[in-house]
Structures are given as structure tokens and as C-alpha cells.
Design an enzyme around this catalytic site. Structure first.
Site, short mmCIF file in Angstrom:
data_model
loop_
_atom_site.label_atom_id
_atom_site.label_comp_id
_atom_site.label_asym_id
_atom_site.label_seq_id
_atom_site.Cartn_x
_atom_site.Cartn_y
_atom_site.Cartn_z
N SER A 90 3.74 -16.21 -11.90
CA SER A 90 3.45 -15.48 -10.67
C SER A 90 4.31 -14.23 -10.48
O SER A 90 4.13 -13.50 -9.51
CB SER A 90 3.64 -16.39 -9.46
OG SER A 90 4.93 -16.91 -9.45
N THR A 192 5.58 -15.12 -5.31
CA THR A 192 6.26 -13.84 -5.40
C THR A 192 7.71 -14.24 -5.39
O THR A 192 8.03 -15.31 -4.89
CB THR A 192 5.96 -13.05 -4.11
OG1 THR A 192 4.62 -12.57 -4.17
CG2 THR A 192 6.88 -11.88 -3.89
N THR A 210 6.28 -9.17 -7.88
CA THR A 210 5.19 -10.13 -8.10
C THR A 210 4.18 -9.59 -9.10
O THR A 210 4.09 -8.37 -9.30
CB THR A 210 4.46 -10.42 -6.76
OG1 THR A 210 3.54 -11.49 -6.94
CG2 THR A 210 3.71 -9.20 -6.25
N ARG A 220 -6.07 -3.74 -7.33
CA ARG A 220 -5.62 -4.28 -6.03
C ARG A 220 -4.08 -4.27 -5.95
O ARG A 220 -3.39 -4.61 -6.90
CB ARG A 220 -6.13 -5.70 -5.87
CG ARG A 220 -5.71 -6.41 -4.57
CD ARG A 220 -4.48 -7.26 -4.75
NE ARG A 220 -4.22 -8.13 -3.60
CZ ARG A 220 -3.10 -8.84 -3.45
NH1 ARG A 220 -2.15 -8.78 -4.35
NH2 ARG A 220 -2.94 -9.61 -2.38
N VAL A 221 -3.58 -3.85 -4.81
CA VAL A 221 -2.14 -3.90 -4.56
C VAL A 221 -1.93 -4.78 -3.33
O VAL A 221 -2.65 -4.65 -2.34
CB VAL A 221 -1.58 -2.49 -4.31
CG1 VAL A 221 -0.15 -2.54 -3.80
CG2 VAL A 221 -1.65 -1.66 -5.60
N GLY A 222 -0.97 -5.67 -3.42
CA GLY A 222 -0.69 -6.58 -2.30
C GLY A 222 0.41 -6.07 -1.39
O GLY A 222 0.73 -4.87 -1.36
N ASP A 223 0.99 -6.98 -0.67
CA ASP A 223 2.05 -6.63 0.28
C ASP A 223 3.40 -6.41 -0.37
O ASP A 223 4.26 -5.71 0.18
CB ASP A 223 2.20 -7.76 1.31
CG ASP A 223 2.60 -9.07 0.64
OD1 ASP A 223 1.97 -9.44 -0.39
OD2 ASP A 223 3.55 -9.72 1.10
N THR A 243 5.80 -13.97 1.38
CA THR A 243 5.07 -14.45 0.21
C THR A 243 3.72 -14.95 0.70
O THR A 243 3.57 -15.28 1.88
CB THR A 243 5.87 -15.57 -0.50
OG1 THR A 243 5.16 -15.97 -1.67
CG2 THR A 243 6.08 -16.78 0.39
N GLY A 244 2.77 -15.01 -0.20
CA GLY A 244 1.45 -15.49 0.19
C GLY A 244 0.39 -14.41 0.11
O GLY A 244 0.59 -13.39 -0.56
N GLY A 246 -1.33 -11.38 0.40
CA GLY A 246 -0.78 -10.09 0.78
C GLY A 246 -1.59 -9.36 1.82
O GLY A 246 -1.05 -8.65 2.67
N1 ASP Z 1 2.14 -11.65 -1.81
C1 ASP Z 1 1.63 -11.54 -3.14
C2 ASP Z 1 0.43 -10.67 -3.15
O1 ASP Z 1 -0.37 -10.74 -2.23
C3 ASP Z 1 1.29 -12.83 -3.78
C4 ASP Z 1 2.05 -14.02 -3.42
O2 ASP Z 1 3.09 -13.97 -2.81
O3 ASP Z 1 1.61 -15.10 -3.76
O4 ASP Z 1 0.22 -9.98 -4.12
#
Ligand code: ASP
Length: 336
Positions: A90, A192, A210, A220-223, A243-244, A246
Site C-alpha cells: 500500500s 497509507t 502512499t 487519479r490522485v488521492g488525499d 488514511t482511507g 482519499g
Molecule cells: N488515502 C489514500 C488514497 O486515497 C489511500 C489510503 O490511505 O488507503 O490514495
């Protein structure tokens, strides 16, 4: 509230004076600048990071502080350990690929005074967090993405890492059979490493890195690389990371929200919980999507909260290390 253990907070600032023992000095590793500095006391210092892989990251960060490194060095080198672990699915190049089979990486770093650097949609670099730090220190910008970030990294002395990890390819080929994008609570397509830390002088910093959500759309770009979403540090108040999923974190400017709540006097754990509740309120249909926040206040108090149970944070202080379960809103029955 579901987890009373959440309220077990380590008031490091308050207890540090009682500590007389010394942390054993760890073997020195090449960290630019660190060897030249005087070792500093770690009394009152604290390092916190997301999930169980935070334990090894914290150990590294702690040894950097112990050797006289800055808190920025600590959060960079701490999360590098996880990035460089190609067995981690991850974070880093061993991470879960996107739906086209590419591992694309996001990272950011921020210091006590709010200076920040970030990279997103970066491919074939082992330590995006170090590229993010270099963006912060060597450019007038905060964020570089994609091909531009890769080109800039090479020009600035970072080597490409051409590596094929058979497990990553195999996982992607298996995923292709059904090709379904479905984030799963607390498993490896859903992590993450976010780290927030404070040194013995009260200086803070944070980092977040991450490979993002597994099987995301290419590009795609996350948080995680977004300052204010995946990470926010304001040395006058505290720091937070996420985390989680995004998209949910970005929409709430999650980490910034946590820090701003702390600025208004809300306790770290309650600031995390309030931010989780905002996400749930705005997305009442939300099912099986995890988001967790952790927060560190400038006096060393800390807390965390998540939508679902199972989000742990690794905590390292002069008193030792532990994995602390966060509070949560919903229980999770695996396989339902
Ligand atoms: N926050 C990360 C994202 O959305 C992934 C994760 O934390 O599981 O890319």
C-alpha cells in the site's frame, strides 16, 4: 463512543521530566547533515504514524531524532523505511497498481512553519517523500506531478528505480478477471503511511506517502499528497494526517479541519471524531469505506478516530512504543 481506550492519552510533555533513562543509541546510517550535529535529548519528543507499519517507521524516525536529526529528517526517513519495503502493498513501489497495472505514488511533507512539498502521480521512484522534500526545499512550488515531477526529480539527482515486482503484477492480473473498483475496509488496498512528530524542542513536522487506492483510474490522485487533506501541520497548534478513501478526505479538507478544530480548543480525539462525523453526515449512503484521522497537539496530547474499527496508530515516545487502537463509529464484520 465505542472505544474507551482512545482516551488513554500520553501526556508526554507532562511525564517527560520523570524519565531518567536513556534511549540506546542506534547504529548511525547515512542521513545528510545528521552526522554533523550534536545528539539531542529525545525527552518529550513523540512520533505517531498510521497503521502497524508505523512501528518500524517510528523506530527509524526515533533513531534520527536520537542522533540529532531534525524533526523534518525524522518524518522523512521514518516513512522511507515503509516506501522501501517492497513487500508492502500500500506504500511505495510494492504498492497495489492502478487499473492499467501501473504503480503511481503520492507523497507530501510539511514542516513546523507550514513550508510544504508534494509529488503526485509519480512512477518508478523508490522514495517519493524525499522528492517531495526536495520540491519544498529547492523550488518555489509546493507540488509537482506526473512526468514533470519525474523529469525534475532526475534533474535533481534522484534515480529511477526500474523494478518489476511479481506479486504486484500477479495481483493486477487477478484483479483484471472482474475489474471491479471496490475499496475494502482496512485491507492492503487501503493504507497509507502518515506520520506526525514533535522533537524535544517542540518543533513539529509531518509526512504522508502512499501508492493510493488499489485499481484506481490511471492518473487519479488521492488525499495523501494534498496539504490540508492527507496532512496538515501548524506548529502553533498541532498536526494531523489521514488514511482511507482519499476522495472523502479531500472533500472535507480533512487534516486541516482536524487542526483547525484543535486551534479552537477541541481535544485531538474529538477533533478527529468531529471530522469523521462530518464525512458521514455529508455521505449518508456511505458503506464499507474507511477513513481515519490522527492528531498530535503541540503539548504532546494525541488522538485518532475512524469510520470503522481497526485503525491503529503507532506511537513512539521516550517511554517506549505501542500500537494504539483508535475510536470508531462502526464495527466491521469481515466478509459480510
Ligand atoms: N488515502 C489514500 C488514497 O486515497 C489511500 C489510503 O490511505 O488507503 O490514495
Amino acid at each position: 463512543m465505542n472505544d474507551r481506550r482512545e482516551f488513554l492519552k500520553l501526556s508526554v510533555a507532562g511525564t517527560a521530566a520523570l524519565v531518567t533513562g536513556c534511549t540506546p543509541r542506534s547504529t548511525k546510517e547515512e542521513i545528510p547533515g545528521v552526522m554533523d550535529r550534536d545528539p539531542m535529548t529525545t525527552g518529550g519528543a513523540i512520533v505517531i504514524s498510521t497503521w502497524a507499519h508505523g512501528m518500524t517507521a517510528n523506530a527509524k524516525a526515533w533513531s534520527v531524532l536520537d542522533q540529532g536529526g531534525s524533526v523534518l529528517d525524522a518524518v522523512e526517513h521514518g516513512v522511507r523505511v515503509v516506501e522501501s519495503d517492497f513487500g508492502n502493498r500500500s506504500v511505495g513501489l510494492g504498492g497495489t497498481p492502478d487499473r492499467d497495472g501501473f504503480v503511481t505514488l503520492d507523497a507530501c511533507i510539511q514542516d513546523h512553519d507550514g513550508r510544504a512539498g508534494a509529488v503526485a502521480f509519480l512512477q518508478r521512484f523508490e522514495n517519493p517523500i524525499s522528492v517531495a522534500r526536495a520540491v519544498m526545499e529547492r523550488t518555489p512550488h509546493v507540488m509537482l506531478v506526473g512526468i514533470g515531477a519525474e523529469r525534475w526529480a532526475i534533474e535533481n539527482g534522484f534515480d529511477r528505480k526500474e523494478i518489476e515486482i511479481p506479486e504486484v503484477r500477479k495481483a493486477w492480473q487477478e484483479w483484471l478477471v472482474e475489474s471491479e473498483y471496490r475499496p475494502v475496509v482496512n485491507i492492503e488496498n487501503h493504507d497509507t503511511i502518515g506520520m506526525v512528530a514533535m522533537d524535544a524542542n517542540g518543533r513539529m513536522a509531518g509526512s504522508c506517502t502512499t501508492s493510493g487506492m488499489g485499481y484506481k483510474i490511471h492518473g487519479r490522485v488521492g488525499d495523501s499528497p494534498i496539504i490540508g487533506a492527507g496532512l496538515f501541520v501548524d506548529g502553533d497548534v498541532g498536526a494531523a494526517c489521514a488514511t482511507g478513501v482519499g476522495e472523502l478526505v479531500i472533500r472535507t479538507a480533512g487534516s486541516h479541519t482536524v487542526v483547525e478544530l484543535m486551534r479552537q480548543g477541541v481535544e485531538p480525539v474529538d477533533a478527529c471524531r468531529e471530522t469523521v462525523l462530518r464525512i458521514l453526515k455529508k455521505n449518508p449512503e456511505l458503506e464499507e469505506m474507511q477513513v481515519g484521522f490522527l492528531a498530535l497537539r503541540k503539548d504532546g496530547a494525541h488522538g485518532a478516530w475512524a469510520i470503522y474499527e481497526g485503525f491503529d496508530r503507532a506511537v513512539r515516545t521516550e517511554q517506549g512504543e505501542e500500537l494504539v487502537p483508535s475510536g470508531f463509529e462502526r464495527t466491521w464484520v469481515r466478509g459480510r
